[in-house]
Write an enzyme that holds these catalytic residues in place. Sequence first.
Site, short mmCIF file in Angstrom:
data_model
loop_
_atom_site.label_atom_id
_atom_site.label_comp_id
_atom_site.label_asym_id
_atom_site.label_seq_id
_atom_site.Cartn_x
_atom_site.Cartn_y
_atom_site.Cartn_z
CG ASP A 57 -2.05 1.01 1.11
OD1 ASP A 57 -3.19 0.58 0.84
OD2 ASP A 57 -1.80 2.23 1.24
CB CYS A 72 -16.36 0.41 -1.84
SG CYS A 72 -15.25 1.58 -1.05
CG ASP A 123 -10.13 -2.78 -2.30
OD1 ASP A 123 -11.14 -2.36 -2.89
OD2 ASP A 123 -10.12 -3.05 -1.08
C1 LIG Z 1 -10.05 1.06 -0.70
S1 LIG Z 1 -8.58 1.24 0.19
C2 LIG Z 1 -8.01 -0.42 0.35
C3 LIG Z 1 -8.80 -1.27 1.31
C4 LIG Z 1 -8.20 -2.64 1.55
N1 LIG Z 1 -7.86 -3.31 0.32
C5 LIG Z 1 -9.11 -3.52 2.36
O1 LIG Z 1 -9.71 -4.48 1.84
O2 LIG Z 1 -9.20 -3.28 3.58
C6 LIG Z 1 -7.49 1.91 -1.00
C7 LIG Z 1 -6.03 1.96 -0.59
O3 LIG Z 1 -5.27 2.34 -1.73
C8 LIG Z 1 -4.10 2.97 -1.26
N2 LIG Z 1 -3.49 3.67 -2.41
C9 LIG Z 1 -3.82 4.84 -2.99
N3 LIG Z 1 -3.03 5.10 -4.06
C10 LIG Z 1 -2.19 4.05 -4.17
C11 LIG Z 1 -1.13 3.72 -5.07
N4 LIG Z 1 -0.80 4.51 -6.08
N5 LIG Z 1 -0.46 2.55 -4.88
C12 LIG Z 1 -0.79 1.74 -3.84
N6 LIG Z 1 -1.76 2.01 -2.96
C13 LIG Z 1 -2.46 3.15 -3.12
C14 LIG Z 1 -4.59 3.84 -0.13
O4 LIG Z 1 -3.55 4.15 0.77
C15 LIG Z 1 -5.67 2.95 0.50
O5 LIG Z 1 -5.16 2.24 1.60
#
Ligand SMILES: C[S@@+](CC[C@H](N)C(=O)[O-])C[C@H]1O[C@@H](n2cnc3c(N)ncnc32)[C@H](O)[C@@H]1O
Length: 429
Positions: free
Chosen positions: A259, A357, A304
């Site tokens: 992440d 979501c 996600d």
């Molecule tokens: C919807 S949340 C993930 C929820 C998690 N998968 C769960 O099931 O609990 C989206 C995540 O994407 C991360 N994020 C945003 N931009 C990103 C990037 N370029 N690369 C990796 N992670 C990223 C954010 O920090 C956040 O934690």
Amino acid sequence: MRDGGRVAAAIAVIQDMDERHKPVKLALKAWGDASRFAGAKDRAFVSGLVLDALRRRRSLSARMGGEGPRAAVLGALAFSWNWPTARIAEAAAEAPHGPGALTPEEVASLGGAPSEVAATDYPDWLEPHLARVFGENRAAEAAALSARAPIDLRVNRLKTDPVRALKALEPLRARPTGLMADALRIEAPGPADRAPPVEAIPEFGKGWFEVQDLGSQVAAAAAGEIRGQQVLDLCAGGGGKTLALAAAMGNTGQLYAYDADGRRLADTVRRAERAGVRNLQVRTPLRPDPLADLPGKMDLVFVDAPCTGSGTWRRHPDAKWRLTPAQLEKRMAEQDAVLEEAAKYVKPGGRIVYVTCSLLAEEDEDRVAAFLQGHPGFVTIDALEQIAASGQADIAALAERRTGGHFLRLTPLSASTDGFFVAVLRRAA
Ligand SMILES: C[S@@+](CC[C@H](N)C(=O)[O-])C[C@H]1O[C@@H](n2cnc3c(N)ncnc32)[C@H](O)[C@@H]1O
């Protein structure tokens, strides 16, 4: 606390949110910290009432003929909790802690017939966005997004099976969902009731089940058959999908969790240990080039994506009132960036699962279309077929949730889940 004090507390919490632009969670915490005298039942009452007032804030305000926190809370008592006006009047007038006697106008509004008021429980600027996806059905979809949500659990096959888990969860009256073999559901608690103590069930500590919305479980199943594969969970966050993917892999192959926000990964190792996961590597962004060895090697990259969360308004009702067009634009840019990043790691013939979501097409179909335009080596494949390949879901029940040919959109109204969008993209071999 007596009811008058609890109602006054709910009004004060919403006032604090309004005045200081605070998320509800922080406003409730601030009230809780300052109210040592409040017991568990008082806290459940106040937080239940605050959330119900926020879920339908606009329509409640319209019925009450006022915009402030008091109107929303009194309206929630009458129209969400079905309290008779006399009971509300008694609580309001309670000295010294009640919020103050009802005015004649409030009494009239509270006793009003189910109204003609057509106020929708989302901000006006979202109207064209929701109309684009749901057309005439948008009011019904929005109403379902304004209801309370059940508590869903995912049985962890690495530790147990649904029959044994159901037995362990008997005290909480969990039941199978039908849709997913490993999903159990506990109905939403009554408005003023405490949440069922899932984490107090001893088997929770043993990793038998996780709290995870049914829609989130369906989305994870779009990974398909992943035993023995190389899988990267690129936006692993708190690890909800990571653990679902791990269970589907049955400790075969290799799962990587990453992440961009390293703090969000903090709990993942502990949760994975509790769940009996042995094929997970957590890659923290705090190290240089944490994914340098993975480009072109993944059978599956699970995305996600960061999103507006418009599908989770049942659980986070304050989020819908805080969402702005600028935030939507920002999320769209992040989604493009993360899909671009994901493509790097997919091996020829491998897949990307793109999940949000959010129910807004700008974050869903439009992002997939934009990605495909820039990446002619990828095509969409049927998400439902992938879910079928996972062997975990009742596909017939999901068939009508298919949208745009290959995608899946779940909503509280149509699927009794949080709102989710799922697309699967395959890279040419
Ligand atoms: C919807 S949340 C993930 C929820 C998690 N998968 C769960 O099931 O609990 C989206 C995540 O994407 C991360 N994020 C945003 N931009 C990103 C990037 N370029 N690369 C990796 N992670 C990223 C954010 O920090 C956040 O934690």
